[in-house]
Motif scaffolding. Structure first.
Motif, short mmCIF file in Angstrom:
data_model
loop_
_atom_site.label_atom_id
_atom_site.label_comp_id
_atom_site.label_asym_id
_atom_site.label_seq_id
_atom_site.Cartn_x
_atom_site.Cartn_y
_atom_site.Cartn_z
N GLU A 149 75.53 16.70 -2.18
CA GLU A 149 74.27 17.53 -2.37
C GLU A 149 73.72 17.77 -3.84
O GLU A 149 72.55 18.24 -4.12
CB GLU A 149 74.44 18.80 -1.59
CG GLU A 149 75.69 19.81 -2.26
CD GLU A 149 77.07 19.34 -1.54
OE1 GLU A 149 77.57 18.12 -1.50
OE2 GLU A 149 77.42 20.23 -0.78
N TYR B 132 68.01 17.45 4.37
CA TYR B 132 67.90 18.49 3.56
C TYR B 132 66.20 18.97 3.56
O TYR B 132 65.44 18.27 3.84
CB TYR B 132 67.99 18.15 2.23
CG TYR B 132 69.54 17.57 1.83
CD1 TYR B 132 70.69 18.36 1.92
CD2 TYR B 132 69.72 16.19 1.59
CE1 TYR B 132 71.68 18.01 1.83
CE2 TYR B 132 71.02 15.71 1.22
CZ TYR B 132 72.04 16.61 1.29
OH TYR B 132 73.36 16.18 1.13
N SER C 215 65.77 22.71 -2.06
CA SER C 215 66.48 22.47 -3.32
C SER C 215 66.74 23.66 -3.97
O SER C 215 66.11 24.61 -3.91
CB SER C 215 65.56 21.47 -4.34
OG SER C 215 64.66 21.93 -4.56
N GLN D 148 70.27 22.30 3.39
CA GLN D 148 69.63 22.25 4.73
C GLN D 148 68.84 23.81 4.77
O GLN D 148 68.07 23.91 5.68
CB GLN D 148 70.43 22.14 5.86
CG GLN D 148 70.77 20.81 6.00
CD GLN D 148 71.64 20.28 7.05
OE1 GLN D 148 72.17 21.33 7.92
NE2 GLN D 148 72.38 19.02 7.33
N LEU E 217 70.70 19.70 -3.10
CA LEU E 217 69.73 19.59 -2.05
C LEU E 217 70.58 20.68 -1.00
O LEU E 217 71.84 20.60 -0.90
CB LEU E 217 69.72 18.40 -1.62
CG LEU E 217 68.92 17.62 -2.56
CD1 LEU E 217 69.10 16.06 -2.12
CD2 LEU E 217 67.41 17.88 -2.77
#
Length: 87
Positions: free
Chosen positions: A29, A2, A5, A49, A47
Motif C-alpha cells: 500500500e 484502492y 490515498s 480502501q 493507498l
C-alpha cells in the motif's frame, strides 16, 4: 481496489526513520517514501480502501514504532501521475 490515498508526515528519531523506511518499502500500500528536513523528517504516501484501513495502518505500522514523536495524516483522492513523469 484502492479508493483513497493518505500522506503521512512523521517526526521521528533518525534511527527510527531508517528502520521505518526498511520496514515500509516492501508494503504494497506504500507508493512513496522520502526523508525530509524540517519538523517532519519522513513523509510517506499510502493507498487504502477506506478510512479504517488508513487508521489501522498508522496505528499498527507507525505509531507503535519506538522513536516516533508525531504523525500527521492528510487523506485525499487517489494520486494522479502527471503525463510528463518519467520513472
Amino acid at each position: 481496489f484502492y479508493t483513497l490515498s493518505a500522506c503521512l508526515y512523521i517526526e521521528a528519531a533518525p534511527k527510527t526513520v531508517q528502520s521505518l523506511i526498511e520496514k515500509l518499502e516492501a508494503k504494497p500500500e506504500v507508493y512513496h517514501i522520502a526523508r525530509r528536513s524540517g519538523k517532519h523528517n519522513l513523509v510517506l504516501s499510502i493507498l487504502a480502501q477506506n478510512i479504517e484501513d488508513i487508521v489501522d495502518f498508522v496505528d499498527k505500522e507507525i505509531r507503535l514504532a519506538p522513536g516516533v514523536h508525531t504523525v500527521e495524516v492528510a487523506v485525499g483522492e487517489l494520486p494522479v501521475t502527471p503525463k510528463t513523469f518519467i520513472p
